[in-house]
Design an enzyme around this catalytic site. Structure first.
Site, PDB file in Angstrom:
ATOM      1  N   ASP A 123     -13.517  -7.160   8.627  1.00 25.11           N
ATOM      2  CA  ASP A 123     -13.049  -8.327   7.881  1.00 25.11           C
ATOM      3  C   ASP A 123     -14.381  -8.797   7.019  1.00 25.11           C
ATOM      4  O   ASP A 123     -15.584  -8.393   7.092  1.00 25.11           O
ATOM      5  CB  ASP A 123     -12.697  -9.340   8.728  1.00 25.11           C
ATOM      6  CG  ASP A 123     -11.535 -10.303   8.040  1.00 25.11           C
ATOM      7  OD1 ASP A 123     -11.696 -10.472   6.987  1.00 25.11           O
ATOM      8  OD2 ASP A 123     -10.926 -11.120   8.910  1.00 25.11           O
ATOM      9  N   ASP A 152      -5.297  -8.160  -0.996  1.00 25.99           N
ATOM     10  CA  ASP A 152      -4.420  -9.096   0.137  1.00 25.99           C
ATOM     11  C   ASP A 152      -3.057  -9.388  -0.501  1.00 25.99           C
ATOM     12  O   ASP A 152      -3.188 -10.451  -1.132  1.00 25.99           O
ATOM     13  CB  ASP A 152      -5.159 -10.039   0.393  1.00 25.99           C
ATOM     14  CG  ASP A 152      -6.613  -9.797   1.537  1.00 25.99           C
ATOM     15  OD1 ASP A 152      -6.366  -9.162   2.603  1.00 25.99           O
ATOM     16  OD2 ASP A 152      -7.513  -9.783   0.884  1.00 25.99           O
ATOM     17  N   ARG A 186      -2.402 -12.440  -3.743  1.00 26.53           N
ATOM     18  CA  ARG A 186      -3.532 -12.601  -4.842  1.00 26.53           C
ATOM     19  C   ARG A 186      -2.796 -12.462  -6.428  1.00 26.53           C
ATOM     20  O   ARG A 186      -3.268 -13.030  -7.099  1.00 26.53           O
ATOM     21  CB  ARG A 186      -4.720 -11.560  -4.806  1.00 26.53           C
ATOM     22  CG  ARG A 186      -5.090 -11.312  -3.497  1.00 26.53           C
ATOM     23  CD  ARG A 186      -5.695 -12.657  -2.867  1.00 26.53           C
ATOM     24  NE  ARG A 186      -6.348 -12.438  -1.485  1.00 26.53           N
ATOM     25  CZ  ARG A 186      -6.544 -13.404  -0.714  1.00 26.53           C
ATOM     26  NH1 ARG A 186      -6.161 -14.606  -0.911  1.00 26.53           N
ATOM     27  NH2 ARG A 186      -7.289 -13.105   0.384  1.00 26.53           N
ATOM     28  N   HIS A 242     -12.649 -18.075   9.178  1.00 28.15           N
ATOM     29  CA  HIS A 242     -13.342 -18.117   7.751  1.00 28.15           C
ATOM     30  C   HIS A 242     -14.316 -19.332   8.098  1.00 28.15           C
ATOM     31  O   HIS A 242     -15.204 -19.344   7.342  1.00 28.15           O
ATOM     32  CB  HIS A 242     -12.408 -18.560   6.819  1.00 28.15           C
ATOM     33  CG  HIS A 242     -11.309 -17.201   6.507  1.00 28.15           C
ATOM     34  ND1 HIS A 242     -10.099 -17.385   7.012  1.00 28.15           N
ATOM     35  CD2 HIS A 242     -11.276 -16.694   5.328  1.00 28.15           C
ATOM     36  CE1 HIS A 242      -9.658 -16.076   6.712  1.00 28.15           C
ATOM     37  NE2 HIS A 242     -10.322 -15.941   5.561  1.00 28.15           N
ATOM     38  N   LYS A 273      -3.885  -5.349  10.340  1.00 26.92           N
ATOM     39  CA  LYS A 273      -4.853  -6.446  10.761  1.00 26.92           C
ATOM     40  C   LYS A 273      -4.431  -7.444  11.863  1.00 26.92           C
ATOM     41  O   LYS A 273      -3.265  -7.776  11.828  1.00 26.92           O
ATOM     42  CB  LYS A 273      -5.683  -6.972   9.415  1.00 26.92           C
ATOM     43  CG  LYS A 273      -4.570  -7.853   8.586  1.00 26.92           C
ATOM     44  CD  LYS A 273      -5.319  -8.221   7.302  1.00 26.92           C
ATOM     45  CE  LYS A 273      -4.256  -9.121   6.451  1.00 26.92           C
ATOM     46  NZ  LYS A 273      -4.874  -9.501   5.136  1.00 26.92           N
ATOM     47  N   HIS A 274      -5.336  -8.152  12.581  1.00 28.95           N
ATOM     48  CA  HIS A 274      -6.616  -8.098  12.717  1.00 28.95           C
ATOM     49  C   HIS A 274      -7.129  -7.483  14.100  1.00 28.95           C
ATOM     50  O   HIS A 274      -7.085  -8.223  14.923  1.00 28.95           O
ATOM     51  CB  HIS A 274      -7.488  -9.468  12.397  1.00 28.95           C
ATOM     52  CG  HIS A 274      -7.097  -9.981  11.105  1.00 28.95           C
ATOM     53  ND1 HIS A 274      -5.817 -10.872  11.062  1.00 28.95           N
ATOM     54  CD2 HIS A 274      -7.546 -10.227   9.754  1.00 28.95           C
ATOM     55  CE1 HIS A 274      -5.785 -11.535   9.897  1.00 28.95           C
ATOM     56  NE2 HIS A 274      -6.826 -10.876   8.935  1.00 28.95           N
TER      57      HIS A 274
END
Length: 351
Positions: free
Chosen positions: A261, A72, A80, A191, A178-179
């Site tokens: 996901d 990502d 990241r 999340h 996404k998403h």
């Protein structure tokens, strides 16, 4: 005529790993389960040399030198790869802000941003970027999407996201939209909990689904762990056969690789065997599990194996097509000078 043993397809899953190197347990697990790919997080990325070694170790482990490695790297808070080893990139909203002032410059910046990110990823051996976000944020929604979106306007999102995708592909990287079919109305972060959207179907089709319909030609898409009452009052899109077949595949026209996901997100319930089996039965081509927890990964592998662990014929074909699409668009920087010039222009555009 001589007979040839068919080459087996990898299993329909992408896993994460726990650290900067594969542990002996992870090595044995990946060799045994043969996952399609690996996804990297910040915990896995310490230096360019180390990331390249990790990518190579995974590919050697599964016996495929082109096994996909995902990350990502949107820019902004979802990145990241970070300084000091990797340059910073802005969140998607920065392109929308520039676009509002000068559309041509906004599009140029978005395409350059994608190409520059693509250059960084390709240098590490990474092949797929879980970006861009096509969600249309709505007033009062949870901020989990926020500045990750290319603004609140559908047309702006489509233009900027397309430019960003073109840039990524020119850099040799496959984008993941996404998403799908849209996370912008969610009142909670998936999340942490399961979002339930009560918007009318007409509103969903006009706003939320529109960017995905316009960019349905993408090679990969990632599902939303969101319940849409107008479509399926019980199941989130990731687990809903009706949403995947009737909305994502038919109405929106997306025919690429559909990846779930992260299955470890709290929006989903049940065991990891159940989550994994359900998402694949619903129509996802690939299950995604990110956190590197071995106990959970063992369950995910069991869930993949419920109906046969290999990718389906259709999913494998879609994956192969996605690789061809990216390969046909790839045009790396000809030199370090060209790369430096592009970065200078990018920084100038975004101030």
């Amino acid at each position: 005529m001589p007979s040839h043993k068919p080459i087996s397809k990898p299993s329909a899953v992408v896993f994460g790993c726990s650290g900067c190197e594969l542990t002996s347990e992870e090595h044995a697990f990946f060799r045994a389960t043969n996952p399609l790919g690996l996804i990297l997080f910040q915990r896995n990325c310490d230096s360019p040399k180390q990331v390249r070694a990790l990518v190579e170790a995974f590919r050697v482990c599964v016996g495929r030198d082109d096994a996909p490695v995902l990350i990502d790297q949107e820019g902004g808070r979802v990145a990241r790869l970070r300084p000091p080893h990797w340059p910073e990139f802005p969140a998607a909203k920065a392109y929308a802000t520039l676009f509002a002032k000068d559309p041509d410059q906004g599009l140029e910046a978005a395409k350059l941003g994608g190409r520059l990110i693509g250059h960084e990823l390709a240098d590490l051996g990474i092949s797929i970027d879980c970006a861009p976000v096509l969600d249309v944020p709505q007033p009062g929604a949870d901020p989990i999407i926020g500045d990750r979106a290319f603004g609140p306007d559908v047309d702006t999102i489509v233009q900027l996201a397309k430019a960003f995708m073109d840039g990524l592909m020119k850099g040799g990287i496959t984008p993941v939209i996404k998403h799908i079919p849209g996370h912008g109305r969610a009142l909670v972060d998936s999340h942490k909990d399961l979002p339930k959207v009560d918007a009318a179907l007409e509103d969903l089709q006009t706003v939320d689904f529109a960017p995905f319909r316009s960019l349905h030609m993408a090679g990969w898409a990632m599902t939303a762990h969101v319940v849409y009452a107008a479509l399926d009052p019980d199941l989130p899109a990731t687990l809903s056969p009706g949403i995947i077949e009737n909305v994502i595949r038919r109405q929106l026209g997306f025919q690429g690789v559909l990846v779930s996901d992260d299955l470890s997100m709290k929006a989903l319930s049940g065991s990891f065997v159940e989550r994994t089996s359900a998402c694949l039965k619903a129509g996802c081509d690939v299950a995604l599990h990110c956190n590197g927890d071995m106990d959970e990964m063992v369950q995910v592998a069991e869930g993949v194996a419920v109906d046969g662990s290999e990718m389906t014929r259709g999913g494998w074909a879609r994956y192969k097509i996605s690789k061809l699409l990216t390969a046909s668009a790839t045009k790396p920087f000809a030199s370090k000078k060209e790369h430096a010039k592009a970065r200078h222009r990018f920084d100038t555009l975004l101030g």
